[in-house]
Motif scaffolding. Structure first.
Motif, PDB file in Angstrom:
ATOM      1  N   ILE A 134      15.010  32.751  17.636  1.00 11.09           N
ATOM      2  CA  ILE A 134      14.196  32.938  18.846  1.00 11.09           C
ATOM      3  C   ILE A 134      13.785  31.565  19.350  1.00 11.09           C
ATOM      4  CG2 ILE A 134      11.988  33.804  19.727  1.00 11.09           C
ATOM      5  CD1 ILE A 134      12.270  36.084  17.648  1.00 11.09           C
ATOM      6  N   VAL A 135      13.989  31.335  20.643  1.00 10.48           N
ATOM      7  CA  VAL A 135      13.555  30.108  21.307  1.00 10.48           C
ATOM      8  C   VAL A 135      12.518  30.530  22.334  1.00 10.48           C
ATOM      9  CG1 VAL A 135      14.262  28.101  22.670  1.00 10.48           C
ATOM     10  CG2 VAL A 135      15.849  29.100  21.009  1.00 10.48           C
ATOM     11  N   ASN A 136      11.410  29.767  22.423  1.00 10.36           N
ATOM     12  CA  ASN A 136      10.394  30.127  23.404  1.00 10.36           C
ATOM     13  C   ASN A 136      10.335  29.118  24.551  1.00 10.36           C
ATOM     14  OD1 ASN A 136       8.744  27.974  22.524  1.00 10.36           O
ATOM     15  ND2 ASN A 136       7.400  29.290  21.329  1.00 10.36           N
ATOM     16  N   GLU A 137       9.438  29.346  25.481  1.00  9.91           N
ATOM     17  CA  GLU A 137       9.349  28.543  26.698  1.00  9.91           C
ATOM     18  C   GLU A 137       9.051  27.063  26.461  1.00  9.91           C
ATOM     19  OE1 GLU A 137       7.708  30.909  30.352  1.00  9.91           O
ATOM     20  OE2 GLU A 137       6.390  31.227  28.618  1.00  9.91           O
ATOM     21  N   ARG A 171      -2.378  33.019  39.386  1.00  4.83           N
ATOM     22  CA  ARG A 171      -1.550  31.950  39.937  1.00  4.83           C
ATOM     23  C   ARG A 171      -0.114  32.398  40.138  1.00  4.83           C
ATOM     24  NH1 ARG A 171      -3.791  26.953  36.338  1.00  4.83           N
ATOM     25  NH2 ARG A 171      -5.920  27.178  37.011  1.00  4.83           N
ATOM     26  N   ARG A 172       0.157  33.662  39.799  1.00  7.32           N
ATOM     27  CA  ARG A 172       1.484  34.248  39.976  1.00  7.32           C
ATOM     28  C   ARG A 172       2.567  33.407  39.310  1.00  7.32           C
ATOM     29  NH1 ARG A 172       1.582  38.649  42.678  1.00  7.32           N
ATOM     30  NH2 ARG A 172       3.748  38.424  43.269  1.00  7.32           N
ATOM     31  N   ARG A 173       2.322  33.095  38.058  1.00  5.71           N
ATOM     32  CA  ARG A 173       3.279  32.339  37.255  1.00  5.71           C
ATOM     33  C   ARG A 173       4.575  33.119  37.086  1.00  5.71           C
ATOM     34  NH1 ARG A 173       3.149  32.217  30.899  1.00  5.71           N
ATOM     35  NH2 ARG A 173       5.177  31.326  30.688  1.00  5.71           N
ATOM     36  N   ARG A 174       5.679  32.458  37.246  1.00  3.29           N
ATOM     37  CA  ARG A 174       6.990  33.088  37.033  1.00  3.29           C
ATOM     38  C   ARG A 174       7.274  33.225  35.547  1.00  3.29           C
ATOM     39  NH1 ARG A 174       9.955  35.020  40.441  1.00  3.29           N
ATOM     40  NH2 ARG A 174       9.789  34.321  42.552  1.00  3.29           N
ATOM     41  N   LEU A 175       7.723  34.406  35.168  1.00  4.37           N
ATOM     42  CA  LEU A 175       8.106  34.662  33.784  1.00  4.37           C
ATOM     43  C   LEU A 175       9.595  34.397  33.609  1.00  4.37           C
ATOM     44  CD1 LEU A 175       6.328  38.072  33.155  1.00  4.37           C
ATOM     45  CD2 LEU A 175       5.586  35.825  32.431  1.00  4.37           C
ATOM     46  N   PRO A 176       9.995  34.024  32.393  1.00  6.48           N
ATOM     47  CA  PRO A 176      11.432  33.946  32.140  1.00  6.48           C
ATOM     48  C   PRO A 176      12.015  35.357  32.197  1.00  6.48           C
ATOM     49  CG  PRO A 176      10.204  33.585  30.115  1.00  6.48           C
ATOM     50  CD  PRO A 176       9.202  33.678  31.222  1.00  6.48           C
ATOM     51  N   PRO A 177      13.309  35.485  32.459  1.00  8.50           N
ATOM     52  CA  PRO A 177      13.915  36.820  32.517  1.00  8.50           C
ATOM     53  C   PRO A 177      13.753  37.558  31.190  1.00  8.50           C
ATOM     54  CG  PRO A 177      15.509  35.105  33.103  1.00  8.50           C
ATOM     55  CD  PRO A 177      14.261  34.418  32.672  1.00  8.50           C
ATOM     56  N   SER A 195       2.097  37.727  24.134  1.00  8.22           N
ATOM     57  CA  SER A 195       3.469  37.321  23.846  1.00  8.22           C
ATOM     58  C   SER A 195       3.594  36.769  22.434  1.00  8.22           C
ATOM     59  CB  SER A 195       3.907  36.279  24.866  1.00  8.22           C
ATOM     60  OG  SER A 195       3.020  35.178  24.844  1.00  8.22           O
ATOM     61  N   GLY A 196       4.854  36.481  22.056  1.00 13.15           N
ATOM     62  CA  GLY A 196       5.116  35.913  20.735  1.00 13.15           C
ATOM     63  C   GLY A 196       5.407  36.957  19.672  1.00 13.15           C
ATOM     64  N   TYR A 197       5.671  38.191  20.084  1.00 10.49           N
ATOM     65  CA  TYR A 197       5.909  39.283  19.138  1.00 10.49           C
ATOM     66  C   TYR A 197       7.335  39.813  19.251  1.00 10.49           C
ATOM     67  CZ  TYR A 197       0.908  39.680  18.181  1.00 10.49           C
ATOM     68  OH  TYR A 197      -0.377  39.431  17.792  1.00 10.49           O
ATOM     69  N   LEU A 198       7.891  40.185  18.102  1.00 10.98           N
ATOM     70  CA  LEU A 198       9.191  40.835  18.020  1.00 10.98           C
ATOM     71  C   LEU A 198       8.963  42.254  17.506  1.00 10.98           C
ATOM     72  CD1 LEU A 198      12.342  40.448  18.142  1.00 10.98           C
ATOM     73  CD2 LEU A 198      12.200  39.977  15.682  1.00 10.98           C
ATOM     74  N   MET A 199       9.545  43.230  18.199  1.00 12.48           N
ATOM     75  CA  MET A 199       9.419  44.626  17.784  1.00 12.48           C
ATOM     76  C   MET A 199      10.752  45.136  17.261  1.00 12.48           C
ATOM     77  SD  MET A 199       8.602  48.111  19.931  1.00 12.48           S
ATOM     78  CE  MET A 199       6.948  47.658  20.387  1.00 12.48           C
ATOM     79  N   ALA A 200      10.685  45.857  16.146  1.00 15.65           N
ATOM     80  CA  ALA A 200      11.844  46.581  15.622  1.00 15.65           C
ATOM     81  C   ALA A 200      11.599  48.055  15.882  1.00 15.65           C
ATOM     82  CB  ALA A 200      12.000  46.324  14.128  1.00 15.65           C
ATOM     83  N   ILE A 215       3.184  32.276  26.100  1.00 15.89           N
ATOM     84  CA  ILE A 215       4.470  31.611  25.836  1.00 15.89           C
ATOM     85  C   ILE A 215       5.470  32.694  25.445  1.00 15.89           C
ATOM     86  CG2 ILE A 215       5.676  29.891  24.452  1.00 15.89           C
ATOM     87  CD1 ILE A 215       2.855  28.635  23.933  1.00 15.89           C
ATOM     88  N   PHE A 216       6.465  32.902  26.308  1.00 18.31           N
ATOM     89  CA  PHE A 216       7.429  33.982  26.123  1.00 18.31           C
ATOM     90  C   PHE A 216       8.737  33.475  25.535  1.00 18.31           C
ATOM     91  CE2 PHE A 216       4.507  35.332  29.416  1.00 18.31           C
ATOM     92  CZ  PHE A 216       4.180  36.603  28.994  1.00 18.31           C
ATOM     93  N   PHE A 217       9.513  34.402  24.988  1.00 21.01           N
ATOM     94  CA  PHE A 217      10.847  34.081  24.483  1.00 21.01           C
ATOM     95  C   PHE A 217      11.743  33.722  25.668  1.00 21.01           C
ATOM     96  CE2 PHE A 217      10.719  37.473  20.792  1.00 21.01           C
ATOM     97  CZ  PHE A 217       9.555  36.917  20.303  1.00 21.01           C
ATOM     98  N   THR A 218      12.622  32.762  25.457  1.00 19.81           N
ATOM     99  CA  THR A 218      13.637  32.448  26.470  1.00 19.81           C
ATOM    100  C   THR A 218      15.044  32.744  25.953  1.00 19.81           C
ATOM    101  OG1 THR A 218      13.668  30.132  25.782  1.00 19.81           O
ATOM    102  CG2 THR A 218      12.272  30.710  27.669  1.00 19.81           C
TER     103      THR A 218
END
Length: 142
Positions: A122-125, A38-44, A71-76, A106-109
């Motif tokens: 962290i705030v998500n979509e 569906r070519r969903r737009r991602l947040p920047p 999505s939903g992961y933080l990498m150090a 659901i991505f970070f915004t």
């Protein structure tokens, strides 16, 4: 409230072949901002946060590390070498089997280092907010 399903994945978890944190050079910027049929737009993509020589960034393709959700992961990672130190699942995504998975990611915004210098907000979509303690590698939902 502690997030019950937050997971720290050891640094030995390596990406499968072909994972790139940077945009693939053969794709246009617009191509990199959409997923799924569906070519969903991602947040920047968000700028990483660097604290004490460690770079903290969102992972948008955690499935390449063998995880079910992208999505939903933080990498150090080491800011100098890029070596992954750890990967933390900040939140779990519950998928509806009747819908395309890509459009349910659901991505970070927003990511912000809090004043104490030891926590990242962290705030998500869907406007859920999480505080990650980068020393303890724990997650609290606000």
């Amino acid at each position: 409230m502690l997030v019950p399903n937050a997971q720290v994945i050891p640094a030995c978890a390596q990406p499968q072949e072909g994972l790139q944190q940077d945009v693939d050079q053969t794709k246009t910027e617009e191509d990199s901002m959409v997923i799924g049929s569906r070519r969903r737009r991602l947040p920047p993509e968000l700028d990483p946060i660097v604290v004490g020589g460690v770079r903290y960034s969102e992972v948008r393709q955690a499935n390449k590390y063998g995880h079910e959700q992208k999505s939903g992961y933080l990498m150090a990672s080491d800011a100098a070498t890029g070596e992954q130190l750890w990967l933390l699942r900040v939140y779990e995504i519950e998928y509806d089997q009747d819908k395309e998975i890509d459009v349910q990611e659901i991505f970070f915004t927003d990511m912000e280092l809090l004043d104490n210098g030891k926590q990242i907000l962290i705030v998500n979509e869907i406007d859920r907010q999480f505080v990650v303690d980068i020393d303890e590698r724990t997650v609290l939902e606000k």
